[in-house]
Design a protein around this motif. Structure first.
Motif, PDB file in Angstrom:
ATOM      1  N   ALA A 160     -26.772   8.408 -42.792  1.00 13.80           N
ATOM      2  CA  ALA A 160     -28.071   8.239 -42.147  1.00 13.80           C
ATOM      3  C   ALA A 160     -28.554   9.554 -41.557  1.00 13.80           C
ATOM      4  N   ALA A 161     -27.637  10.318 -40.999  1.00 17.84           N
ATOM      5  CA  ALA A 161     -28.003  11.597 -40.403  1.00 17.84           C
ATOM      6  C   ALA A 161     -28.455  12.586 -41.480  1.00 17.84           C
ATOM      7  N   GLU A 162     -27.811  12.552 -42.643  1.00 17.06           N
ATOM      8  CA  GLU A 162     -28.156  13.468 -43.717  1.00 17.06           C
ATOM      9  C   GLU A 162     -29.480  13.093 -44.378  1.00 17.06           C
ATOM     10  N   ALA A 163     -29.917  11.843 -44.241  1.00 10.05           N
ATOM     11  CA  ALA A 163     -31.128  11.394 -44.900  1.00 10.05           C
ATOM     12  C   ALA A 163     -32.370  12.002 -44.267  1.00 10.05           C
ATOM     13  N   GLY A 164     -32.293  12.392 -42.997  1.00 10.42           N
ATOM     14  CA  GLY A 164     -33.439  12.957 -42.293  1.00 10.42           C
ATOM     15  C   GLY A 164     -33.701  14.391 -42.719  1.00 10.42           C
ATOM     16  N   PRO A 165     -34.770  14.967 -42.182  1.00 12.84           N
ATOM     17  CA  PRO A 165     -35.088  16.359 -42.518  1.00 12.84           C
ATOM     18  C   PRO A 165     -34.043  17.312 -41.958  1.00 12.84           C
ATOM     19  N   SER A 166     -33.902  18.452 -42.576  1.00 13.14           N
ATOM     20  CA  SER A 166     -32.928  19.442 -42.117  1.00 13.14           C
ATOM     21  C   SER A 166     -33.452  20.121 -40.853  1.00 13.14           C
ATOM     22  N   PHE A 167     -32.551  20.770 -40.134  1.00 16.95           N
ATOM     23  CA  PHE A 167     -32.944  21.481 -38.923  1.00 16.95           C
ATOM     24  C   PHE A 167     -33.969  22.569 -39.238  1.00 16.95           C
ATOM     25  N   GLU A 168     -33.778  23.287 -40.339  1.00 12.91           N
ATOM     26  CA  GLU A 168     -34.680  24.369 -40.698  1.00 12.91           C
ATOM     27  C   GLU A 168     -36.105  23.852 -40.913  1.00 12.91           C
ATOM     28  N   ALA A 206     -39.193  24.805 -38.319  1.00 12.17           N
ATOM     29  CA  ALA A 206     -40.372  25.530 -38.812  1.00 12.17           C
ATOM     30  C   ALA A 206     -41.653  24.998 -38.181  1.00 12.17           C
ATOM     31  N   SER A 207     -41.668  23.728 -37.796  1.00 13.36           N
ATOM     32  CA  SER A 207     -42.867  23.143 -37.182  1.00 13.36           C
ATOM     33  C   SER A 207     -42.598  22.678 -35.747  1.00 13.36           C
ATOM     34  N   SER A 226     -15.759  30.022 -20.576  1.00 12.62           N
ATOM     35  CA  SER A 226     -14.478  29.399 -20.925  1.00 12.62           C
ATOM     36  C   SER A 226     -13.787  30.124 -22.077  1.00 12.62           C
ATOM     37  N   GLY A 227     -14.537  30.861 -22.900  1.00 14.04           N
ATOM     38  CA  GLY A 227     -13.969  31.552 -24.052  1.00 14.04           C
ATOM     39  C   GLY A 227     -14.055  30.749 -25.340  1.00 14.04           C
ATOM     40  N   ALA A 228     -14.398  29.475 -25.241  1.00 16.27           N
ATOM     41  CA  ALA A 228     -14.450  28.620 -26.429  1.00 16.27           C
ATOM     42  C   ALA A 228     -15.618  28.971 -27.349  1.00 16.27           C
ATOM     43  N   LEU A 229     -16.679  29.526 -26.816  1.00 13.99           N
ATOM     44  CA  LEU A 229     -17.867  29.806 -27.616  1.00 13.99           C
ATOM     45  C   LEU A 229     -17.662  30.979 -28.571  1.00 13.99           C
ATOM     46  N   GLU A 230     -16.875  31.946 -28.156  1.00 10.48           N
ATOM     47  CA  GLU A 230     -16.646  33.118 -29.003  1.00 10.48           C
ATOM     48  C   GLU A 230     -15.964  32.752 -30.320  1.00 10.48           C
ATOM     49  N   ALA A 231     -15.271  31.638 -30.343  1.00  8.47           N
ATOM     50  CA  ALA A 231     -14.583  31.207 -31.558  1.00  8.47           C
ATOM     51  C   ALA A 231     -15.541  30.632 -32.596  1.00  8.47           C
ATOM     52  N   VAL A 232     -16.766  30.251 -32.177  1.00 11.05           N
ATOM     53  CA  VAL A 232     -17.677  29.600 -33.121  1.00 11.05           C
ATOM     54  C   VAL A 232     -18.907  30.422 -33.473  1.00 11.05           C
ATOM     55  N   ALA A 233     -19.246  31.414 -32.655  1.00 15.94           N
ATOM     56  CA  ALA A 233     -20.451  32.194 -32.935  1.00 15.94           C
ATOM     57  C   ALA A 233     -20.373  33.553 -32.259  1.00 15.94           C
ATOM     58  N   GLN A 234     -21.128  34.497 -32.802  1.00  9.60           N
ATOM     59  CA  GLN A 234     -21.266  35.822 -32.194  1.00  9.60           C
ATOM     60  C   GLN A 234     -22.608  35.966 -31.479  1.00  9.60           C
ATOM     61  N   VAL A 235     -23.629  35.305 -32.045  1.00 14.96           N
ATOM     62  CA  VAL A 235     -24.996  35.390 -31.532  1.00 14.96           C
ATOM     63  C   VAL A 235     -25.580  33.985 -31.454  1.00 14.96           C
ATOM     64  N   TRP A 236     -26.376  33.729 -30.418  1.00 11.35           N
ATOM     65  CA  TRP A 236     -27.045  32.435 -30.277  1.00 11.35           C
ATOM     66  C   TRP A 236     -28.325  32.418 -31.109  1.00 11.35           C
ATOM     67  N   ASP A 237     -28.177  32.411 -32.411  1.00 13.63           N
ATOM     68  CA  ASP A 237     -29.344  32.252 -33.269  1.00 13.63           C
ATOM     69  C   ASP A 237     -29.710  30.762 -33.290  1.00 13.63           C
ATOM     70  N   PRO A 238     -30.882  30.408 -33.807  1.00 12.23           N
ATOM     71  CA  PRO A 238     -31.302  29.002 -33.781  1.00 12.23           C
ATOM     72  C   PRO A 238     -30.295  28.040 -34.423  1.00 12.23           C
ATOM     73  N   GLU A 239     -29.630  28.445 -35.499  1.00 14.52           N
ATOM     74  CA  GLU A 239     -28.682  27.551 -36.163  1.00 14.52           C
ATOM     75  C   GLU A 239     -27.474  27.256 -35.270  1.00 14.52           C
ATOM     76  N   HIS A 240     -26.932  28.291 -34.610  1.00  9.14           N
ATOM     77  CA  HIS A 240     -25.791  28.080 -33.706  1.00  9.14           C
ATOM     78  C   HIS A 240     -26.202  27.279 -32.480  1.00  9.14           C
ATOM     79  N   LEU A 241     -27.381  27.561 -31.942  1.00 10.08           N
ATOM     80  CA  LEU A 241     -27.869  26.779 -30.803  1.00 10.08           C
ATOM     81  C   LEU A 241     -28.035  25.313 -31.195  1.00 10.08           C
ATOM     82  N   ASN A 242     -28.552  25.076 -32.384  1.00  6.91           N
ATOM     83  CA  ASN A 242     -28.714  23.704 -32.866  1.00  6.91           C
ATOM     84  C   ASN A 242     -27.373  22.981 -32.918  1.00  6.91           C
ATOM     85  N   GLU A 262     -35.331  16.798 -33.653  1.00  5.97           N
ATOM     86  CA  GLU A 262     -36.640  17.239 -33.179  1.00  5.97           C
ATOM     87  C   GLU A 262     -36.539  17.801 -31.755  1.00  5.97           C
ATOM     88  N   ASP A 263     -35.754  17.124 -30.892  1.00  9.86           N
ATOM     89  CA  ASP A 263     -35.567  17.607 -29.521  1.00  9.86           C
ATOM     90  C   ASP A 263     -34.886  18.966 -29.509  1.00  9.86           C
TER      91      ASP A 263
END
Length: 177
Positions: free
Chosen positions: A63-71, A75-76, A123-139, A163-164
């Motif tokens: 059901a989650a995959e059926a909706g529109p993608s984050f990108e 964009a809107s 906490s140090g946990a974020l460095e393991a998943v991303a280097q920069v808070w780009d929109p995809e990582h923030l999402n 959407e939120d």
């Protein structure tokens, strides 16, 4: 002398009655927890319920995959709507540069390096998943922080609606970027 002995004996019985009642309540709570949680350790995640199969359904992920993608949604995205969503964040985060609260300030967070706010103990946990808070990582992080970055200190459960998340990120991109 009989009067003092009677009072002491009566007080001992009353105190014994309260202790016995407390013991019964504690044992009852332990028994109920063992029955309800199946003997697991207190504090573990326990899912109680039943899976209900529906025709044509293969679970929540489909059901989650059926909706529109984050990108597509991003964009809107509407920054004004994102400002409304930010109200959920405002109790722990500030938009003013250098104003750390329970969480770090979010001034210029979009495309900012992860764990880079001076004066905030991460906490140090974020460095393991991303280097920069780009929109995809923030999402990904805003959808389910503890799932995206296991060990993060952020106690927020996340924003389930794409959407939120898109609107919030669009709004944050207008702050100090």
């Amino acid at each position: 002398m009989e009067r003092d002995m009677f009072d002491t004996m009566t007080m001992t019985k009353i105190l014994g009655g309260f202790c016995g009642a407390l013991l019964v309540f504690l044992l009852g709570g332990w028994a109920a927890e063992s029955i309800y949680f199946g003997g697991g350790a207190h504090g573990e995640d326990h899912a109680q319920g039943y899976a209900i199969e529906v025709e044509g359904g293969s679970g929540g992920d489909a059901a989650a995959e059926a909706g529109p993608s984050f990108e597509e949604v991003f964009a809107s995205a509407d920054a004004a709507e994102g400002e409304k969503v930010f109200r959920k964040c405002a109790s722990c985060h500030s938009l003013e540069n250098g104003d750390n609260r329970t969480g770090p300030h979010l001034f210029g967070v979009v495309n900012r390096a992860v764990d880079s706010v001076d004066g905030y103990a991460y906490s140090g946990a974020l460095e393991a998943v991303a280097q920069v808070w780009d929109p995809e990582h923030l999402n990904g992080f805003l959808e389910a922080p503890k799932k995206y970055a296991p060990g993060t200190a952020m106690g927020f459960s996340g924003l389930p609606k794409v959407e939120d998340r898109a609107n919030l990120i669009a709004y944050l991109a207008t702050i100090g970027g």
